[in-house]
Design an enzyme around this catalytic site. Structure first.
Site, PDB file in Angstrom:
ATOM      1  N   CYS A  35       0.819  -1.216   0.000  1.00  0.00           N
ATOM      2  CA  CYS A  35       0.000   0.000   0.000  1.00  0.00           C
ATOM      3  C   CYS A  35       0.847   1.257   0.000  1.00  0.00           C
ATOM      4  O   CYS A  35       2.032   1.239   0.305  1.00  0.00           O
ATOM      5  CB  CYS A  35      -0.853   0.058   1.276  1.00  0.00           C
ATOM      6  N   CYS A  39      -2.965   4.855   2.586  1.00  0.00           N
ATOM      7  CA  CYS A  39      -4.084   3.913   2.424  1.00  0.00           C
ATOM      8  C   CYS A  39      -4.977   3.896   3.656  1.00  0.00           C
ATOM      9  O   CYS A  39      -4.506   3.856   4.785  1.00  0.00           O
ATOM     10  CB  CYS A  39      -3.588   2.498   2.143  1.00  0.00           C
ATOM     11  N   CYS A  69      -5.860   1.527  -2.519  1.00  0.00           N
ATOM     12  CA  CYS A  69      -5.037   2.741  -2.666  1.00  0.00           C
ATOM     13  C   CYS A  69      -4.224   2.729  -3.961  1.00  0.00           C
ATOM     14  O   CYS A  69      -3.559   3.712  -4.272  1.00  0.00           O
ATOM     15  CB  CYS A  69      -4.129   2.918  -1.453  1.00  0.00           C
TER      16      CYS A  69
HETATM   17 ZN   LIG Z   1      -3.879   0.121   0.232  1.00  0.00          ZN
END
Ligand SMILES: [Zn+2]
Length: 190
Positions: A35, A39, A69
């Site tokens: 991520c 996120c 994300c």
């Molecule tokens: Zn994420």
């Protein structure tokens, strides 16, 4: 990748701090996903987190980009993109499909898409369309009594003479002979 996550990075993860996006990425062992710091997913257990300087490092370590994300932006890893293209074909083989149409839906230029797909799967998107249609046609011939003209339409080839010629070229059988040979093999004569 670092063993100990610096506190400033850990705080950025906990606070979903977008100021750190593009400066580092974090991956979670238990989910296999990586991520951006910003996120909004629930904070991971610190023991399971690894930090990477860029998205490619995380990919190379075997992690997949988070769907929420999108740490690689719209850029998908090639294998995942190819899979997306295959799914599109499997969901649309009943209709005429052009490379342009696949490219529009799967976000890429036709040339680039064709090249990447072939590199990942070994066949072109057009060949996969044909292969999918052939498998569906064979299945309908073996497992149902649906009229051949209907099957032709259902696999996106409403021109019946063309369908028959194509089927024979691909399998060595006309659709009718294929059905006769493979329909309900339990009752096949010895
Ligand atoms: Zn994420």
């Amino acid at each position: 990748m670092m063993d100990q996550i610096p506190d400033v990075q850990w705080q950025a993860i906990l606070q979903n701090d977008a100021a750190y996006d593009h400066q580092f990425y974090y991956a979670v062992k238990t989910t296999g996903i990586f991520c951006r710091p910003s996120c909004k997913s629930k904070p991971p257990n610190k023991d399971n987190v690894s930090v990477f300087q860029n998205a490619d490092e995380a990919l190379n370590a075997g992690y997949r980009p988070c769907k929420r994300c999108k740490p690689m932006g719209q850029r998908l890893p090639d294998a995942e993109w190819a899979e997306q293209i295959s799914r599109f074909i499997e969901g649309n083989y009943q209709h005429p499909i052009s490379l342009q149409m696949i490219a529009d839906t799967c976000h890429g230029s036709p040339y680039h898409l064709h090249r990447i797909y072939k590199r990942v799967t070994g066949i072109t998107p057009g060949e996969y369309v044909q292969r999918t249609r052939l498998e569906k046609a064979k299945e309908s011939l073996c497992k149902s009594d649906i009229a051949i003209s209907t099957i032709a339409g259902r696999v996106g080839m409403p021109n019946i003479p063309y369908f028959v010629t194509w089927f024979k070229k691909s399998t060595g059988f006309t659709p009718a002979a294929y059905r006769k040979t493979y329909r309900n093999p339990l009752k096949k004569e010895v």
